[in-house]
Motif scaffolding. Structure first.
Motif, PDB file in Angstrom:
ATOM      1  N   VAL A 215     -46.195 -13.641 -25.433  1.00 13.80           N
ATOM      2  CA  VAL A 215     -47.237 -13.112 -24.547  1.00 13.80           C
ATOM      3  C   VAL A 215     -48.523 -12.892 -25.335  1.00 13.80           C
ATOM      4  O   VAL A 215     -49.624 -13.280 -24.894  1.00 13.80           O
ATOM      5  CB  VAL A 215     -46.789 -11.784 -23.902  1.00 13.80           C
ATOM      6  N   ALA A 216     -48.401 -12.289 -26.504  1.00 12.24           N
ATOM      7  CA  ALA A 216     -49.580 -12.001 -27.322  1.00 12.24           C
ATOM      8  C   ALA A 216     -50.276 -13.277 -27.767  1.00 12.24           C
ATOM      9  O   ALA A 216     -51.514 -13.365 -27.731  1.00 12.24           O
ATOM     10  CB  ALA A 216     -49.178 -11.165 -28.533  1.00 12.24           C
ATOM     11  N   VAL A 217     -49.515 -14.279 -28.179  1.00  2.78           N
ATOM     12  CA  VAL A 217     -50.098 -15.561 -28.582  1.00  2.78           C
ATOM     13  C   VAL A 217     -50.812 -16.203 -27.396  1.00  2.78           C
ATOM     14  O   VAL A 217     -51.913 -16.752 -27.530  1.00  2.78           O
ATOM     15  CB  VAL A 217     -49.025 -16.501 -29.155  1.00  2.78           C
ATOM     16  N   ALA A 218     -50.199 -16.134 -26.217  1.00  3.78           N
ATOM     17  CA  ALA A 218     -50.804 -16.734 -25.024  1.00  3.78           C
ATOM     18  C   ALA A 218     -52.199 -16.184 -24.782  1.00  3.78           C
ATOM     19  O   ALA A 218     -53.172 -16.936 -24.628  1.00  3.78           O
ATOM     20  CB  ALA A 218     -49.911 -16.491 -23.808  1.00  3.78           C
ATOM     21  N   TYR A 219     -52.315 -14.867 -24.758  1.00  7.26           N
ATOM     22  CA  TYR A 219     -53.604 -14.257 -24.438  1.00  7.26           C
ATOM     23  C   TYR A 219     -54.583 -14.323 -25.610  1.00  7.26           C
ATOM     24  O   TYR A 219     -55.771 -14.625 -25.416  1.00  7.26           O
ATOM     25  CB  TYR A 219     -53.403 -12.798 -24.014  1.00  7.26           C
ATOM     26  N   CYS A 220     -54.096 -14.042 -26.813  1.00 10.96           N
ATOM     27  CA  CYS A 220     -55.005 -13.936 -27.955  1.00 10.96           C
ATOM     28  C   CYS A 220     -55.413 -15.289 -28.531  1.00 10.96           C
ATOM     29  O   CYS A 220     -56.472 -15.404 -29.162  1.00 10.96           O
ATOM     30  CB  CYS A 220     -54.358 -13.099 -29.066  1.00 10.96           C
ATOM     31  N   GLN A 221     -54.602 -16.332 -28.326  1.00 10.89           N
ATOM     32  CA  GLN A 221     -54.894 -17.622 -28.939  1.00 10.89           C
ATOM     33  C   GLN A 221     -54.990 -18.771 -27.939  1.00 10.89           C
ATOM     34  O   GLN A 221     -55.390 -19.864 -28.312  1.00 10.89           O
ATOM     35  CB  GLN A 221     -53.834 -17.930 -30.002  1.00 10.89           C
ATOM     36  N   GLY A 222     -54.658 -18.512 -26.672  1.00  7.19           N
ATOM     37  CA  GLY A 222     -54.708 -19.562 -25.663  1.00  7.19           C
ATOM     38  C   GLY A 222     -55.788 -19.370 -24.631  1.00  7.19           C
ATOM     39  O   GLY A 222     -55.800 -20.060 -23.612  1.00  7.19           O
ATOM     40  N   THR A 223     -56.706 -18.442 -24.875  1.00 10.02           N
ATOM     41  CA  THR A 223     -57.837 -18.193 -23.977  1.00 10.02           C
ATOM     42  C   THR A 223     -59.086 -17.943 -24.821  1.00 10.02           C
ATOM     43  O   THR A 223     -58.987 -17.756 -26.037  1.00 10.02           O
ATOM     44  CB  THR A 223     -57.599 -16.953 -23.088  1.00 10.02           C
ATOM     45  N   PRO A 224     -60.264 -17.893 -24.199  1.00  4.81           N
ATOM     46  CA  PRO A 224     -61.475 -17.555 -24.957  1.00  4.81           C
ATOM     47  C   PRO A 224     -61.457 -16.154 -25.567  1.00  4.81           C
ATOM     48  O   PRO A 224     -62.381 -15.816 -26.320  1.00  4.81           O
ATOM     49  CB  PRO A 224     -62.583 -17.694 -23.911  1.00  4.81           C
ATOM     50  N   LEU A 225     -60.437 -15.351 -25.262  1.00  8.09           N
ATOM     51  CA  LEU A 225     -60.279 -14.092 -25.990  1.00  8.09           C
ATOM     52  C   LEU A 225     -60.203 -14.366 -27.486  1.00  8.09           C
ATOM     53  O   LEU A 225     -60.644 -13.545 -28.302  1.00  8.09           O
ATOM     54  CB  LEU A 225     -59.011 -13.373 -25.508  1.00  8.09           C
ATOM     55  N   ARG A 226     -59.659 -15.520 -27.856  1.00  4.66           N
ATOM     56  CA  ARG A 226     -59.599 -15.909 -29.272  1.00  4.66           C
ATOM     57  C   ARG A 226     -61.003 -15.930 -29.883  1.00  4.66           C
ATOM     58  O   ARG A 226     -61.192 -15.494 -31.027  1.00  4.66           O
ATOM     59  CB  ARG A 226     -58.941 -17.274 -29.418  1.00  4.66           C
ATOM     60  N   ASN A 227     -61.968 -16.452 -29.142  1.00  3.03           N
ATOM     61  CA  ASN A 227     -63.333 -16.507 -29.662  1.00  3.03           C
ATOM     62  C   ASN A 227     -63.870 -15.110 -29.941  1.00  3.03           C
ATOM     63  O   ASN A 227     -64.559 -14.879 -30.947  1.00  3.03           O
ATOM     64  CB  ASN A 227     -64.248 -17.219 -28.656  1.00  3.03           C
ATOM     65  N   GLU A 228     -63.549 -14.170 -29.051  1.00  7.99           N
ATOM     66  CA  GLU A 228     -64.000 -12.786 -29.246  1.00  7.99           C
ATOM     67  C   GLU A 228     -63.352 -12.161 -30.477  1.00  7.99           C
ATOM     68  O   GLU A 228     -64.003 -11.455 -31.243  1.00  7.99           O
ATOM     69  CB  GLU A 228     -63.663 -11.955 -28.008  1.00  7.99           C
ATOM     70  N   ILE A 229     -62.063 -12.397 -30.653  1.00  8.81           N
ATOM     71  CA  ILE A 229     -61.355 -11.829 -31.804  1.00  8.81           C
ATOM     72  C   ILE A 229     -61.922 -12.403 -33.097  1.00  8.81           C
ATOM     73  O   ILE A 229     -62.250 -11.665 -34.043  1.00  8.81           O
ATOM     74  CB  ILE A 229     -59.845 -12.100 -31.698  1.00  8.81           C
ATOM     75  N   GLU A 230     -62.064 -13.723 -33.162  1.00 12.42           N
ATOM     76  CA  GLU A 230     -62.526 -14.367 -34.393  1.00 12.42           C
ATOM     77  C   GLU A 230     -63.979 -14.029 -34.693  1.00 12.42           C
ATOM     78  O   GLU A 230     -64.382 -14.058 -35.867  1.00 12.42           O
ATOM     79  CB  GLU A 230     -62.309 -15.874 -34.307  1.00 12.42           C
ATOM     80  N   SER A 231     -64.752 -13.690 -33.682  1.00  8.14           N
ATOM     81  CA  SER A 231     -66.142 -13.287 -33.935  1.00  8.14           C
ATOM     82  C   SER A 231     -66.209 -11.954 -34.678  1.00  8.14           C
ATOM     83  O   SER A 231     -67.231 -11.620 -35.272  1.00  8.14           O
ATOM     84  CB  SER A 231     -66.918 -13.185 -32.611  1.00  8.14           C
ATOM     85  N   ARG A 232     -65.118 -11.211 -34.646  1.00  7.18           N
ATOM     86  CA  ARG A 232     -65.045  -9.941 -35.362  1.00  7.18           C
ATOM     87  C   ARG A 232     -64.460 -10.121 -36.758  1.00  7.18           C
ATOM     88  O   ARG A 232     -64.254  -9.142 -37.474  1.00  7.18           O
ATOM     89  CB  ARG A 232     -64.214  -8.945 -34.554  1.00  7.18           C
ATOM     90  N   GLY A 233     -64.169 -11.357 -37.102  1.00  6.06           N
ATOM     91  CA  GLY A 233     -63.629 -11.684 -38.411  1.00  6.06           C
ATOM     92  C   GLY A 233     -62.617 -12.796 -38.295  1.00  6.06           C
ATOM     93  O   GLY A 233     -61.612 -12.635 -37.583  1.00  6.06           O
ATOM     94  N   ALA A 234     -62.874 -13.927 -38.957  1.00 10.49           N
ATOM     95  CA  ALA A 234     -61.997 -15.089 -38.830  1.00 10.49           C
ATOM     96  C   ALA A 234     -60.577 -14.786 -39.295  1.00 10.49           C
ATOM     97  O   ALA A 234     -59.621 -15.453 -38.880  1.00 10.49           O
ATOM     98  CB  ALA A 234     -62.566 -16.265 -39.618  1.00 10.49           C
ATOM     99  N   ASP A 235     -60.436 -13.778 -40.135  1.00  9.68           N
ATOM    100  CA  ASP A 235     -59.116 -13.420 -40.664  1.00  9.68           C
ATOM    101  C   ASP A 235     -58.390 -12.411 -39.780  1.00  9.68           C
ATOM    102  O   ASP A 235     -57.286 -11.962 -40.125  1.00  9.68           O
ATOM    103  CB  ASP A 235     -59.260 -12.853 -42.074  1.00  9.68           C
ATOM    104  N   LYS A 236     -58.968 -12.054 -38.648  1.00 10.23           N
ATOM    105  CA  LYS A 236     -58.397 -10.999 -37.815  1.00 10.23           C
ATOM    106  C   LYS A 236     -57.422 -11.524 -36.753  1.00 10.23           C
ATOM    107  O   LYS A 236     -56.678 -10.728 -36.151  1.00 10.23           O
ATOM    108  CB  LYS A 236     -59.513 -10.239 -37.090  1.00 10.23           C
ATOM    109  N   LEU A 237     -57.398 -12.816 -36.513  1.00 16.77           N
ATOM    110  CA  LEU A 237     -56.661 -13.345 -35.367  1.00 16.77           C
ATOM    111  C   LEU A 237     -55.170 -13.031 -35.428  1.00 16.77           C
ATOM    112  O   LEU A 237     -54.594 -12.514 -34.467  1.00 16.77           O
ATOM    113  CB  LEU A 237     -56.880 -14.849 -35.239  1.00 16.77           C
ATOM    114  N   GLU A 238     -54.534 -13.345 -36.542  1.00 13.32           N
ATOM    115  CA  GLU A 238     -53.086 -13.141 -36.622  1.00 13.32           C
ATOM    116  C   GLU A 238     -52.724 -11.661 -36.560  1.00 13.32           C
ATOM    117  O   GLU A 238     -51.762 -11.272 -35.885  1.00 13.32           O
ATOM    118  CB  GLU A 238     -52.522 -13.783 -37.895  1.00 13.32           C
ATOM    119  N   ALA A 239     -53.476 -10.829 -37.257  1.00 11.09           N
ATOM    120  CA  ALA A 239     -53.180  -9.393 -37.246  1.00 11.09           C
ATOM    121  C   ALA A 239     -53.389  -8.802 -35.857  1.00 11.09           C
ATOM    122  O   ALA A 239     -52.592  -7.962 -35.404  1.00 11.09           O
ATOM    123  CB  ALA A 239     -54.059  -8.678 -38.270  1.00 11.09           C
TER     124      ALA A 239
END
Length: 270
Positions: A215-239
């Motif tokens: 579920v977390a991968v779907a939302y955090c990495q399968g939608t533009p939410l990923r762009n928002e997360i990575e804009s706060r730090g490219a190393d933040k996505l997995e955490a």
């Protein structure tokens, strides 16, 4: 809606189709396909087709002589959708902006759009275009997610990310996918476009996944939410993804998980 809310590029199309589609889109795609096929359309336009989940469900239900034009604003999503579809001479794939459709007046019996209208910057303009390309008596069929609180996993992920980024929480899910749920506003926008005959049905389904992590991968990495997360730090996505997964596990358990999803299903006639 921010500019990044419309960017489905990089690995997002594949992750979207692999994780988000079975999680929340497939059941509504089947519903839309059944409603569309019941109209027996001979010329269909799909707007904002995404990775093609509705296309895959609807195409087999159409008559052999039907014409089906599949469009999306994002070429990477459209390209990916085409790779997932069996060869079908009735289908045409075309990049198109829903607010400026490159088609003649009265060209289609049906215009359909699954969970795309929330991304349109000017919805009345897009609705006017849908009405323009519909034949007299034609149908505009679309759906939109209900408020985020009625869509449990989306709400869970949003709340978890607010904990992870307390100073600047990513709000993509609440802002855009779940930001167009007011039925009075939907009716008003359709009226501005000239649609006076409108029905709206609130439809609940159940979202299921084999694990909180999926579920977390779907939302955090399968939608533009990923762009928002990575804009706060490219190393933040997995955490951030792991933090969301842990929050879901605490609430729903560590094995297979299920939760409510809910949307508005709208039909409008010319």
């Amino acid at each position: 809606m921010s500019a990044g809310d419309k960017i489905f590029a990089g690995s997002i199309p594949e992750n979207y189709d692999r994780y988000m589609v079975p999680l929340i889109f497939e059941s509504y795609a089947r519903d839309m396909a059944q409603r569309a096929a019941a109209l027996s359309p001979k010329a269909v336009l799909e707007m904002a087709a995404g990775s093609g989940v509705v296309t895959r469900a609807l195409a087999p239900m159409l008559s052999p002589d039907a014409r089906y034009v599949v469009t999306d604003l994002n070429q990477p999503m459209l390209d990916y959708a085409a790779t997932r579809q069996e060869q079908d001479d009735r289908l045409t794939w075309r990049q198109a902006d829903a607010q400026a459709l490159p088609f003649e007046d009265a060209a289609f019996d049906l215009v359909c759009c699954q969970f795309g209208v929330m991304f349109f910057p000017d919805r009345p303009s897009a609705y006017r275009e849908a009405r323009r390309v519909l034949k007299p008596g034609g149908t505009f069929l679309f759906n939109a997610w209900d408020r985020i609180e009625e869509n449990v996993f989306a709400d869970d992920v949003t709340n978890a990310l607010a904990e992870f980024f307390p100073d600047d929480p990513p709000r993509f899910m609440a802002r855009t996918p779940h930001g167009y749920h007011d039925t009075a506003l939907i009716r008003s926008d359709l009226a501005k476009a000239g649609f006076s005959n409108v029905t709206i049905e609130t439809k609940a389904e159940e979202s299921r996944a084999p694990s909180p992590h999926q579920v977390a991968v779907a939302y955090c990495q399968g939608t533009p939410l990923r762009n928002e997360i990575e804009s706060r730090g490219a190393d933040k996505l997995e955490a951030a993804t792991e933090h969301a997964a842990s929050a879901i596990a605490r609430k729903h358990g560590s094995g297979e998980v299920a939760a409510k999803i809910q949307a508005q299903v709208i039909m409008a006639w010319t």
